[in-house]
Scaffold this active site. Structure first.
Site, PDB file in Angstrom:
ATOM      1  N   ASN A  84     -12.269  -8.577 -16.591  1.00 33.65           N
ATOM      2  CA  ASN A  84     -12.394  -9.961 -15.855  1.00 33.65           C
ATOM      3  C   ASN A  84     -13.479  -9.590 -14.945  1.00 33.65           C
ATOM      4  O   ASN A  84     -14.099  -8.672 -14.852  1.00 33.65           O
ATOM      5  CB  ASN A  84     -11.006 -10.277 -15.318  1.00 33.65           C
ATOM      6  CG  ASN A  84     -10.745 -11.641 -15.165  1.00 33.65           C
ATOM      7  OD1 ASN A  84     -11.896 -12.418 -14.864  1.00 33.65           O
ATOM      8  ND2 ASN A  84      -9.951 -12.340 -15.598  1.00 33.65           N
ATOM      9  N   HIS A 114     -17.480  12.201  -3.000  1.00 29.55           N
ATOM     10  CA  HIS A 114     -18.272  13.268  -2.030  1.00 29.55           C
ATOM     11  C   HIS A 114     -17.470  14.220  -1.345  1.00 29.55           C
ATOM     12  O   HIS A 114     -15.939  13.996  -1.168  1.00 29.55           O
ATOM     13  CB  HIS A 114     -18.515  12.374  -0.701  1.00 29.55           C
ATOM     14  CG  HIS A 114     -19.397  11.112  -1.021  1.00 29.55           C
ATOM     15  ND1 HIS A 114     -20.893  11.053  -1.295  1.00 29.55           N
ATOM     16  CD2 HIS A 114     -19.207   9.647  -1.539  1.00 29.55           C
ATOM     17  CE1 HIS A 114     -21.332  10.023  -1.834  1.00 29.55           C
ATOM     18  NE2 HIS A 114     -20.030   9.247  -1.788  1.00 29.55           N
ATOM     19  N   GLY A 141      -5.344  -6.806 -10.795  1.00 27.10           N
ATOM     20  CA  GLY A 141      -6.468  -7.028  -9.974  1.00 27.10           C
ATOM     21  C   GLY A 141      -6.754  -5.985  -8.859  1.00 27.10           C
ATOM     22  O   GLY A 141      -5.539  -5.911  -8.073  1.00 27.10           O
ATOM     23  N   ARG A 165      -3.524   9.884  -8.959  1.00 31.82           N
ATOM     24  CA  ARG A 165      -3.036  10.821  -9.906  1.00 31.82           C
ATOM     25  C   ARG A 165      -2.796  10.201 -11.165  1.00 31.82           C
ATOM     26  O   ARG A 165      -2.743   9.035 -11.228  1.00 31.82           O
ATOM     27  CB  ARG A 165      -1.831  11.605  -9.171  1.00 31.82           C
ATOM     28  CG  ARG A 165      -0.954  10.903  -8.946  1.00 31.82           C
ATOM     29  CD  ARG A 165       0.307  11.360  -8.022  1.00 31.82           C
ATOM     30  NE  ARG A 165      -0.120  11.692  -6.861  1.00 31.82           N
ATOM     31  CZ  ARG A 165       0.599  12.117  -5.929  1.00 31.82           C
ATOM     32  NH1 ARG A 165       2.204  12.179  -5.941  1.00 31.82           N
ATOM     33  NH2 ARG A 165       0.121  12.293  -4.613  1.00 31.82           N
ATOM     34  N   ARG A 182       9.032   2.037 -13.021  1.00 33.49           N
ATOM     35  CA  ARG A 182      10.077   2.130 -13.890  1.00 33.49           C
ATOM     36  C   ARG A 182       9.513   2.380 -14.966  1.00 33.49           C
ATOM     37  O   ARG A 182       8.240   1.959 -15.275  1.00 33.49           O
ATOM     38  CB  ARG A 182      10.864   1.039 -13.592  1.00 33.49           C
ATOM     39  CG  ARG A 182      10.175  -0.108 -13.859  1.00 33.49           C
ATOM     40  CD  ARG A 182      11.154  -1.397 -13.915  1.00 33.49           C
ATOM     41  NE  ARG A 182      10.208  -2.771 -14.274  1.00 33.49           N
ATOM     42  CZ  ARG A 182      10.161  -3.202 -15.337  1.00 33.49           C
ATOM     43  NH1 ARG A 182      10.250  -2.450 -16.390  1.00 33.49           N
ATOM     44  NH2 ARG A 182       9.182  -4.431 -15.162  1.00 33.49           N
TER      45      ARG A 182
END
Length: 198
Positions: A84, A114, A141, A165, A182
Protein backbone atom coordinates in the site's frame (compact mmCIF):
# COMPACT_ATOMS: atom_id res chain seq x y z
CA UNK A 1 40.96 -5.18 -0.12
CA UNK A 2 37.16 -4.99 -0.03
CA UNK A 3 35.33 -2.15 -1.73
CA UNK A 4 32.80 -0.17 0.30
CA UNK A 5 30.00 -1.84 -1.68
CA UNK A 6 31.38 -5.28 -0.77
CA UNK A 7 31.57 -4.25 2.89
CA UNK A 8 27.97 -3.02 2.69
CA UNK A 9 26.76 -6.36 1.32
CA UNK A 10 28.83 -8.45 3.75
CA UNK A 11 27.55 -6.92 6.99
CA UNK A 12 30.73 -4.91 7.69
CA UNK A 13 30.91 -1.23 8.51
CA UNK A 14 31.11 0.75 5.28
CA UNK A 15 31.60 4.38 4.29
CA UNK A 16 28.17 5.57 3.18
CA UNK A 17 29.48 8.48 1.08
CA UNK A 18 31.65 6.29 -1.13
CA UNK A 19 31.29 7.54 -4.73
CA UNK A 20 30.16 4.18 -6.13
CA UNK A 21 27.50 3.86 -3.44
CA UNK A 22 26.30 7.43 -3.92
CA UNK A 23 26.11 6.94 -7.71
CA UNK A 24 24.09 3.72 -7.32
CA UNK A 25 21.68 5.47 -5.00
CA UNK A 26 21.32 8.38 -7.45
CA UNK A 27 20.48 5.95 -10.27
CA UNK A 28 17.68 4.49 -8.14
CA UNK A 29 16.39 7.97 -7.23
CA UNK A 30 16.09 8.83 -10.93
CA UNK A 31 13.97 5.72 -11.52
CA UNK A 32 11.90 6.44 -8.42
CA UNK A 33 11.25 9.99 -9.59
CA UNK A 34 9.85 8.66 -12.87
CA UNK A 35 7.87 5.97 -11.07
CA UNK A 36 6.29 8.21 -8.45
CA UNK A 37 5.29 10.83 -11.02
CA UNK A 38 3.49 8.45 -13.39
CA UNK A 39 -0.17 8.99 -14.12
CA UNK A 40 -2.19 6.17 -12.46
CA UNK A 41 -3.40 4.85 -15.82
CA UNK A 42 0.14 4.18 -17.11
CA UNK A 43 0.29 0.62 -15.84
CA UNK A 44 2.62 -0.76 -18.50
CA UNK A 45 5.16 2.03 -17.87
CA UNK A 46 4.89 1.39 -14.13
CA UNK A 47 5.60 -2.32 -14.63
CA UNK A 48 8.62 -1.53 -16.82
CA UNK A 49 10.08 0.84 -14.21
CA UNK A 50 9.59 -1.68 -11.40
CA UNK A 51 11.36 -4.34 -13.47
CA UNK A 52 14.26 -1.97 -14.01
CA UNK A 53 14.38 -1.00 -10.33
CA UNK A 54 14.26 -4.41 -8.60
CA UNK A 55 16.58 -7.37 -9.06
CA UNK A 56 13.48 -9.62 -9.11
CA UNK A 57 9.73 -9.05 -9.09
CA UNK A 58 7.18 -11.83 -9.49
CA UNK A 59 3.88 -12.05 -11.29
CA UNK A 60 0.74 -10.11 -10.39
CA UNK A 61 2.41 -7.60 -8.07
CA UNK A 62 1.09 -4.17 -7.18
CA UNK A 63 2.84 -1.33 -5.38
CA UNK A 64 0.74 1.74 -4.64
CA UNK A 65 2.65 4.97 -5.05
CA UNK A 66 4.53 6.72 -3.60
CA UNK A 67 7.19 4.10 -3.01
CA UNK A 68 10.80 4.72 -1.97
CA UNK A 69 13.95 2.62 -1.68
CA UNK A 70 17.71 3.18 -1.57
CA UNK A 71 18.97 1.05 -4.46
CA UNK A 72 16.23 -1.29 -5.65
CA UNK A 73 18.79 -3.75 -7.00
CA UNK A 74 18.93 -5.51 -3.62
CA UNK A 75 15.16 -6.18 -3.49
CA UNK A 76 13.70 -9.55 -4.51
CA UNK A 77 9.90 -9.85 -4.55
CA UNK A 78 7.83 -12.99 -5.07
CA UNK A 79 4.45 -13.46 -6.74
CA UNK A 80 1.21 -11.69 -5.79
CA UNK A 81 2.87 -8.98 -3.69
CA UNK A 82 0.83 -6.01 -2.47
CA UNK A 83 2.30 -2.83 -0.96
CA UNK A 84 0.00 0.00 0.00
CA UNK A 85 0.97 3.69 -0.15
CA UNK A 86 4.07 5.04 1.57
CA UNK A 87 6.19 1.88 1.58
CA UNK A 88 9.90 2.52 2.18
CA UNK A 89 12.59 -0.16 1.77
CA UNK A 90 16.14 0.86 2.67
CA UNK A 91 17.94 -1.90 0.82
CA UNK A 92 21.64 -1.41 1.49
CA UNK A 93 21.75 -5.21 1.34
CA UNK A 94 19.31 -7.98 0.45
CA UNK A 95 15.58 -7.71 1.11
CA UNK A 96 13.87 -10.95 0.10
CA UNK A 97 10.06 -11.01 0.12
CA UNK A 98 8.10 -14.21 -0.54
CA UNK A 99 4.84 -14.92 -2.34
CA UNK A 100 1.48 -13.48 -1.26
CA UNK A 101 2.94 -10.82 1.05
CA UNK A 102 0.73 -7.84 1.97
CA UNK A 103 2.14 -4.57 3.30
CA UNK A 104 -0.36 -2.09 4.71
CA UNK A 105 0.22 1.69 4.37
CA UNK A 106 3.52 3.17 5.54
CA UNK A 107 5.39 -0.06 6.19
CA UNK A 108 9.12 0.59 6.43
CA UNK A 109 11.82 -2.05 5.98
CA UNK A 110 15.36 -1.08 7.01
CA UNK A 111 18.47 -3.12 6.32
CA UNK A 112 20.92 -0.42 7.36
CA UNK A 113 21.70 1.33 10.58
CA UNK A 114 24.30 3.43 12.35
CA UNK A 115 26.91 2.41 14.94
CA UNK A 116 26.26 3.23 18.58
CA UNK A 117 29.79 4.63 18.82
CA UNK A 118 29.54 8.37 18.09
CA UNK A 119 32.95 8.72 16.44
CA UNK A 120 32.17 5.91 14.00
CA UNK A 121 28.74 7.35 13.34
CA UNK A 122 30.18 10.82 12.73
CA UNK A 123 32.65 9.30 10.25
CA UNK A 124 29.60 8.35 8.13
CA UNK A 125 30.04 4.66 8.76
CA UNK A 126 26.96 2.44 8.50
CA UNK A 127 26.14 -1.27 8.62
CA UNK A 128 23.59 -3.40 6.77
CA UNK A 129 21.97 -6.78 7.53
CA UNK A 130 19.48 -8.57 5.24
CA UNK A 131 15.74 -8.76 5.87
CA UNK A 132 13.82 -11.88 4.84
CA UNK A 133 10.02 -12.07 4.79
CA UNK A 134 8.43 -15.47 4.13
CA UNK A 135 5.34 -16.43 2.16
CA UNK A 136 1.77 -15.41 3.06
CA UNK A 137 2.85 -12.67 5.49
CA UNK A 138 0.67 -9.66 6.31
CA UNK A 139 2.33 -6.61 7.89
CA UNK A 140 0.05 -3.98 9.43
CA UNK A 141 0.23 -0.25 8.77
CA UNK A 142 3.00 1.95 10.17
CA UNK A 143 5.16 -1.03 11.09
CA UNK A 144 8.95 -0.93 10.98
CA UNK A 145 11.09 -3.98 10.18
CA UNK A 146 14.64 -3.53 11.50
CA UNK A 147 17.96 -4.81 10.06
CA UNK A 148 18.61 -8.55 10.15
CA UNK A 149 15.00 -9.59 10.85
CA UNK A 150 13.40 -12.74 9.43
CA UNK A 151 9.61 -13.16 9.46
CA UNK A 152 8.33 -16.72 9.03
CA UNK A 153 5.64 -17.96 6.64
CA UNK A 154 1.96 -17.21 7.32
CA UNK A 155 2.63 -14.76 10.15
CA UNK A 156 0.80 -11.48 10.78
CA UNK A 157 2.47 -8.37 12.21
CA UNK A 158 0.04 -6.00 13.95
CA UNK A 159 -0.17 -2.34 12.98
CA UNK A 160 2.38 0.01 14.50
CA UNK A 161 4.86 -2.72 15.37
CA UNK A 162 8.62 -2.27 15.56
CA UNK A 163 10.11 -5.65 14.64
CA UNK A 164 13.59 -5.88 16.16
CA UNK A 165 14.03 -9.68 16.21
CA UNK A 166 13.01 -12.73 14.22
CA UNK A 167 9.35 -13.74 14.17
CA UNK A 168 8.54 -17.44 13.69
CA UNK A 169 6.05 -18.87 11.22
CA UNK A 170 2.29 -19.09 11.89
CA UNK A 171 1.95 -16.46 14.62
CA UNK A 172 0.37 -13.10 15.30
CA UNK A 173 2.98 -10.69 16.63
CA UNK A 174 2.67 -7.02 17.55
CA UNK A 175 4.03 -4.20 19.69
CA UNK A 176 7.13 -2.11 20.27
CA UNK A 177 9.26 -4.10 20.44
CA UNK A 178 7.24 -6.64 18.47
CA UNK A 179 6.58 -9.92 20.27
CA UNK A 180 4.58 -13.06 19.57
CA UNK A 181 1.02 -12.78 20.90
CA UNK A 182 -0.43 -16.12 19.86
CA UNK A 183 -0.29 -18.84 17.21
CA UNK A 184 -2.53 -18.68 14.16
CA UNK A 185 -4.95 -21.60 14.04
CA UNK A 186 -6.73 -22.79 10.92
CA UNK A 187 -10.39 -22.84 11.96
CA UNK A 188 -12.88 -25.06 10.20
CA UNK A 189 -15.93 -24.08 12.27
CA UNK A 190 -17.37 -20.80 10.96
CA UNK A 191 -18.62 -19.99 14.46
CA UNK A 192 -15.06 -19.54 15.68
CA UNK A 193 -14.13 -15.89 15.94
CA UNK A 194 -11.04 -13.67 16.01
CA UNK A 195 -9.09 -15.03 13.03
CA UNK A 196 -9.78 -11.73 11.25
CA UNK A 197 -8.89 -9.62 14.27
CA UNK A 198 -5.39 -8.33 14.68
Amino acid sequence: MKTESEKMNNGNLYYANDKVIVDEKLKAKELLYDLNNLRPSLLKEKEELLNRLFSKIGNDCNIDLPFYCDYGKNIEIGNFFRANVGCIILDATKVVIGDHVYLAPNVHIYTNGHPLNASQRNSQLEFAHPVIIGNNVWIGGNSVIKPGVKIGDNSVIGAGSVVTRNIPANVVAAGNPCRVIRPIRNFIDNDEKDENEC
